[in-house]
Design a protein around this motif. Structure first.
Motif, PDB file in Angstrom:
ATOM      1  N   LYS A 115       0.897  -1.167   0.070  1.00 45.32           N
ATOM      2  CA  LYS A 115       0.064  -0.088   0.007  1.00 45.32           C
ATOM      3  C   LYS A 115       1.032   1.114  -0.217  1.00 45.32           C
ATOM      4  O   LYS A 115       1.670   1.397   1.047  1.00 45.32           O
ATOM      5  N   LEU A 116       0.972   2.011  -1.097  1.00 45.29           N
ATOM      6  CA  LEU A 116       1.756   3.203  -1.243  1.00 45.29           C
ATOM      7  C   LEU A 116       1.356   4.155  -0.220  1.00 45.29           C
ATOM      8  O   LEU A 116       0.226   4.435   0.004  1.00 45.29           O
ATOM      9  N   THR A 117       2.280   4.696   0.510  1.00 52.67           N
ATOM     10  CA  THR A 117       1.967   5.860   1.724  1.00 52.67           C
ATOM     11  C   THR A 117       2.723   6.969   1.363  1.00 52.67           C
ATOM     12  O   THR A 117       2.110   8.177   1.650  1.00 52.67           O
ATOM     13  N   SER A 161     -11.337   1.034  -2.233  1.00 49.48           N
ATOM     14  CA  SER A 161      -9.917   1.284  -2.452  1.00 49.48           C
ATOM     15  C   SER A 161      -9.758   2.823  -2.904  1.00 49.48           C
ATOM     16  O   SER A 161      -8.417   3.157  -2.931  1.00 49.48           O
ATOM     17  N   ASN A 162     -10.768   3.699  -3.178  1.00 52.52           N
ATOM     18  CA  ASN A 162     -10.431   5.000  -3.630  1.00 52.52           C
ATOM     19  C   ASN A 162     -10.462   5.944  -2.681  1.00 52.52           C
ATOM     20  O   ASN A 162     -11.328   6.795  -2.577  1.00 52.52           O
ATOM     21  N   THR A 163      -9.384   5.832  -1.903  1.00 54.34           N
ATOM     22  CA  THR A 163      -9.554   6.778  -0.543  1.00 54.34           C
ATOM     23  C   THR A 163      -8.589   8.031  -0.708  1.00 54.34           C
ATOM     24  O   THR A 163      -8.398   8.521   0.128  1.00 54.34           O
ATOM     25  N   GLY A 164      -8.154   8.378  -2.182  1.00 50.15           N
ATOM     26  CA  GLY A 164      -7.686   9.503  -2.423  1.00 50.15           C
ATOM     27  C   GLY A 164      -6.122   9.594  -1.863  1.00 50.15           C
ATOM     28  O   GLY A 164      -5.718  10.507  -1.760  1.00 50.15           O
ATOM     29  N   ASP A 165      -5.432   8.431  -1.776  1.00 49.52           N
ATOM     30  CA  ASP A 165      -4.131   8.295  -1.394  1.00 49.52           C
ATOM     31  C   ASP A 165      -3.312   8.988  -2.589  1.00 49.52           C
ATOM     32  O   ASP A 165      -2.346   9.528  -2.146  1.00 49.52           O
ATOM     33  N   GLY A 166      -3.509   8.855  -3.888  1.00 49.33           N
ATOM     34  CA  GLY A 166      -2.839   9.564  -4.686  1.00 49.33           C
ATOM     35  C   GLY A 166      -2.764  11.040  -4.746  1.00 49.33           C
ATOM     36  O   GLY A 166      -1.801  11.643  -4.640  1.00 49.33           O
ATOM     37  N   LEU A 187     -26.576   0.666  -6.294  1.00 55.87           N
ATOM     38  CA  LEU A 187     -27.784   1.746  -5.953  1.00 55.87           C
ATOM     39  C   LEU A 187     -28.032   2.348  -7.112  1.00 55.87           C
ATOM     40  O   LEU A 187     -29.185   2.660  -7.683  1.00 55.87           O
ATOM     41  N   TYR A 188     -26.844   2.850  -7.873  1.00 52.12           N
ATOM     42  CA  TYR A 188     -27.182   3.704  -8.791  1.00 52.12           C
ATOM     43  C   TYR A 188     -27.903   3.318  -9.947  1.00 52.12           C
ATOM     44  O   TYR A 188     -28.641   3.941 -10.699  1.00 52.12           O
ATOM     45  N   ILE A 189     -27.872   1.990 -10.286  1.00 51.82           N
ATOM     46  CA  ILE A 189     -28.820   1.517 -11.601  1.00 51.82           C
ATOM     47  C   ILE A 189     -30.068   0.640 -10.762  1.00 51.82           C
ATOM     48  O   ILE A 189     -30.796   0.029 -11.620  1.00 51.82           O
ATOM     49  N   GLY A 233      -5.446   8.054 -14.917  1.00 47.65           N
ATOM     50  CA  GLY A 233      -6.619   7.587 -14.513  1.00 47.65           C
ATOM     51  C   GLY A 233      -7.321   8.550 -13.770  1.00 47.65           C
ATOM     52  O   GLY A 233      -7.073   9.913 -13.942  1.00 47.65           O
ATOM     53  N   MET A 234      -8.297   8.160 -13.021  1.00 44.31           N
ATOM     54  CA  MET A 234      -9.175   9.203 -12.258  1.00 44.31           C
ATOM     55  C   MET A 234      -8.227   9.898 -11.393  1.00 44.31           C
ATOM     56  O   MET A 234      -8.867  11.164 -11.059  1.00 44.31           O
ATOM     57  N   ASP A 235      -7.198   9.864 -11.002  1.00 50.14           N
ATOM     58  CA  ASP A 235      -6.434  10.723 -10.013  1.00 50.14           C
ATOM     59  C   ASP A 235      -5.938  12.033 -10.976  1.00 50.14           C
ATOM     60  O   ASP A 235      -6.131  13.142 -10.376  1.00 50.14           O
TER      61      ASP A 235
HETATM   62  C1  LIG Z   1     -19.822   0.989  -9.418  1.00 48.94           C
HETATM   63  C2  LIG Z   1     -19.053   1.652 -10.734  1.00 48.94           C
HETATM   64  C3  LIG Z   1     -19.518   1.630 -11.939  1.00 48.94           C
HETATM   65  C4  LIG Z   1     -18.784   2.211 -13.003  1.00 48.94           C
HETATM   66  N1  LIG Z   1     -19.399   2.100 -14.327  1.00 48.94           N
HETATM   67  C5  LIG Z   1     -18.701   2.752 -15.218  1.00 48.94           C
HETATM   68  C6  LIG Z   1     -19.327   2.932 -16.635  1.00 48.94           C
HETATM   69  O1  LIG Z   1     -20.019   2.174 -16.826  1.00 48.94           O
HETATM   70  N2  LIG Z   1     -18.493   3.445 -17.542  1.00 48.94           N
HETATM   71  C7  LIG Z   1     -17.245   4.171 -17.209  1.00 48.94           C
HETATM   72  O2  LIG Z   1     -16.655   4.480 -17.972  1.00 48.94           O
HETATM   73  N3  LIG Z   1     -16.632   4.165 -15.608  1.00 48.94           N
HETATM   74  C8  LIG Z   1     -17.513   3.440 -15.007  1.00 48.94           C
HETATM   75  N4  LIG Z   1     -17.053   3.466 -13.422  1.00 48.94           N
HETATM   76  C9  LIG Z   1     -15.842   4.362 -13.217  1.00 48.94           C
HETATM   77  C10 LIG Z   1     -14.419   3.365 -13.478  1.00 48.94           C
HETATM   78  O3  LIG Z   1     -14.596   2.185 -12.811  1.00 48.94           O
HETATM   79  C11 LIG Z   1     -13.508   4.096 -13.239  1.00 48.94           C
HETATM   80  O4  LIG Z   1     -13.467   5.346 -13.571  1.00 48.94           O
HETATM   81  C12 LIG Z   1     -12.064   3.441 -13.380  1.00 48.94           C
HETATM   82  O5  LIG Z   1     -11.984   2.138 -13.037  1.00 48.94           O
HETATM   83  C13 LIG Z   1     -10.974   4.368 -12.895  1.00 48.94           C
HETATM   84  O6  LIG Z   1      -9.819   3.745 -13.091  1.00 48.94           O
HETATM   85  P1  LIG Z   1      -8.385   3.817 -12.345  1.00 48.94           P
HETATM   86  O7  LIG Z   1      -7.499   3.082 -13.040  1.00 48.94           O
HETATM   87  O8  LIG Z   1      -8.174   5.508 -12.286  1.00 48.94           O
HETATM   88  O9  LIG Z   1      -8.890   3.774 -11.023  1.00 48.94           O
HETATM   89  P2  LIG Z   1      -9.332   2.199 -10.188  1.00 48.94           P
HETATM   90  O10 LIG Z   1      -9.744   1.237 -11.337  1.00 48.94           O
HETATM   91  O11 LIG Z   1      -9.741   2.434  -9.072  1.00 48.94           O
HETATM   92  O12 LIG Z   1      -7.609   1.662  -9.785  1.00 48.94           O
HETATM   93  C14 LIG Z   1      -6.938   2.203  -8.585  1.00 48.94           C
HETATM   94  C15 LIG Z   1      -6.306   0.972  -8.019  1.00 48.94           C
HETATM   95  O13 LIG Z   1      -5.359   1.646  -7.192  1.00 48.94           O
HETATM   96  C16 LIG Z   1      -5.161   1.019  -6.091  1.00 48.94           C
HETATM   97  N5  LIG Z   1      -4.796   1.750  -4.727  1.00 48.94           N
HETATM   98  C17 LIG Z   1      -5.470   2.833  -4.268  1.00 48.94           C
HETATM   99  N6  LIG Z   1      -4.636   3.391  -3.344  1.00 48.94           N
HETATM  100  C18 LIG Z   1      -3.690   2.497  -3.216  1.00 48.94           C
HETATM  101  C19 LIG Z   1      -2.477   2.851  -2.441  1.00 48.94           C
HETATM  102  N7  LIG Z   1      -2.294   3.748  -1.331  1.00 48.94           N
HETATM  103  N8  LIG Z   1      -1.310   1.818  -2.709  1.00 48.94           N
HETATM  104  C20 LIG Z   1      -1.451   0.780  -3.575  1.00 48.94           C
HETATM  105  N9  LIG Z   1      -2.721   0.801  -4.344  1.00 48.94           N
HETATM  106  C21 LIG Z   1      -3.716   1.731  -4.248  1.00 48.94           C
HETATM  107  C22 LIG Z   1      -6.711   0.451  -5.789  1.00 48.94           C
HETATM  108  O14 LIG Z   1      -6.906  -0.721  -4.954  1.00 48.94           O
HETATM  109  C23 LIG Z   1      -7.135   0.331  -7.408  1.00 48.94           C
HETATM  110  O15 LIG Z   1      -6.640  -1.268  -7.582  1.00 48.94           O
HETATM  111  C24 LIG Z   1     -17.594   2.985 -12.628  1.00 48.94           C
HETATM  112  C25 LIG Z   1     -17.206   2.741 -11.184  1.00 48.94           C
HETATM  113  C26 LIG Z   1     -17.900   2.239 -10.213  1.00 48.94           C
HETATM  114  C27 LIG Z   1     -17.378   2.250  -8.838  1.00 48.94           C
END
Ligand SMILES: Cc1cc2nc3c(=O)[nH]c(=O)nc-3n(C[C@H](O)[C@H](O)[C@H](O)COP(=O)(O)OP(=O)(O)OC[C@H]3O[C@@H](n4cnc5c(N)ncnc54)[C@H](O)[C@@H]3O)c2cc1C
Length: 318
Positions: A3-5, A59-64, A98-100, A276-278
């Motif tokens: 877990k990156l800190t 897991s998306n706790t804003g660590d990044g 819930l959202y769907i 990604g989302m960050d």
């Molecule tokens: C229920 C749901 C439905 C969705 N439906 C859609 C959809 O239909 N279409 C669409 O486009 N998007 C959808 N999304 C959004 C999409 O899933 C996300 O935008 C996408 O997965 C984000 O990718 P990411 O790689 O940025 O993050 P993530 O896929 O969340 O990957 C981030 C990774 O980092 C890891 N991590 C976090 N903190 C640490 C740490 N400190 N150290 C090590 N690892 C860590 C996490 O465990 C995770 O594995 C949905 C999201 C949810 C929750």
């Protein structure tokens, strides 16, 4: 499993089952999925988290975001949108899906349409069908009021839930158990108002005015489209508190076109990349979900290009 800190100039610190480890690296890529499961950071964006239901990944706790801020990156959290929707606590609201939900989801009853939204003073405050332009507009106006409530009658509920099996039973059960004291049924508007301490005369006038707008086919207050202006002249009536639910946090860390993290002066932080989302900052304040694929495409594209750019950067170090 690590877990990156914290990020360093040349690597990261991480927690492992064997304790804290320091990993040396010439470049670091942050992609932890955004802030969508952190109440603290969602509040920093300007949202109330009271009664918040999370559809987001734990897991998306804003660590990044936190690590990037500690490394001096440009803070864009306040400009970044959250995927924030309405839900009614008394209605079924289990888990991430819930959202769907066909009744309580982001395109159904709590998202508005032919219902009436009122604030703590019993007044309308927004076009209840704003979701037609962007489904995330359903929650944005709630930032400007203390509490938001939805008023509808049986006829409107039946229209919204047509074809959904047992929709009436679901509503009756929700009124009965009334989780969170969030949903009430009454024969008249005066009795409806008392449940949330709304001024009876104001709520009654709001609905009388609304019914007039509906009969004339013109909403003089918020210009709601006439398809969604349906008079509510007969009970039973319902009133529900609208609480927030969220799916994802969208962005927060400043970066440039090469997905390098930047500082508040737009200078790059050498060797630090975000993806990604960050890093999803192509939106400002509102997630324009109407442009299908624009977020997910960014997630894939930013990860790929950040990695390629990091490789070039490492090569440039010699
Ligand atoms: C229920 C749901 C439905 C969705 N439906 C859609 C959809 O239909 N279409 C669409 O486009 N998007 C959808 N999304 C959004 C999409 O899933 C996300 O935008 C996408 O997965 C984000 O990718 P990411 O790689 O940025 O993050 P993530 O896929 O969340 O990957 C981030 C990774 O980092 C890891 N991590 C976090 N903190 C640490 C740490 N400190 N150290 C090590 N690892 C860590 C996490 O465990 C995770 O594995 C949905 C999201 C949810 C929750």
């Amino acid at each position: 499993m690590f877990k990156l800190t914290a990020v360093l100039e040349k690597g990261v610190y991480a927690k492992s089952p064997d304790g804290i480890v320091k990993i040396n690296a010439k470049a670091t890529l942050l992609c932890t999925g955004g802030v969508g499961h952190s109440a603290e950071l969602i509040e920093k964006q300007g949202w109330s988290t009271k009664n918040l239901h999370y559809c987001s990944m734990p897991s998306n706790t804003g660590d990044g975001y936190k690590m990037a801020m500690a490394a001096g990156a440009k803070d864009m959290l306040v400009e970044s949108p959250e995927f924030m929707m309405n839900y009614i606590m008394a209605l079924p609201h289990e888990g991430v899906h819930l959202y769907i939900d066909p009744i309580n989801g982001f395109m159904s009853l709590p998202s508005g349409g032919p219902t009436v939204f009122v604030d703590q003073d019993g007044r309308r405050f927004v076009n209840e069908n704003a979701k037609k332009y962007n489904l995330l507009y359903q929650r944005m106006a709630m930032q400007s009021v203390k509490n938001a409530y939805e008023v509808f009658n049986q006829d409107i509920y039946d229209r919204i839930t047509v074809g959904i099996p047992d929709a009436d039973k679901v509503l009756a059960q929700a009124v009965e158990t009334n989780e969170g004291d969030s949903l009430y049924k009454e024969d008249n508007l005066e009795d409806l108002a008392k449940h949330f301490d709304l001024p009876q005369d104001v709520l009654t006038k709001t609905l009388n005015d609304y019914n007039k707008f509906a009969r004339q086919g013109k909403d003089e207050e918020f210009a709601k489209d006439s398809d969604n202006l349906i008079p509510m002249e007969e009970g039973p009536y319902y009133i529900a508190r609208l609480d927030p639910s969220n799916l994802i946090g969208v962005g927060g860390i400043g970066s440039n076109r090469k997905f390098e993290a930047i500082d508040p002066n737009f200078n790059t932080i050498p060797g630090l990349y975000v993806a990604g989302m960050d890093s999803t900052m192509q939106y400002r304040n509102v997630y324009t979900i109407t442009l299908g694929g624009s977020a997910c495409a960014h997630n894939v594209n930013s990860g790929r290009h950040a990695a390629m750019n990091a490789k070039d950067y490492i090569a440039s170090l010699g």
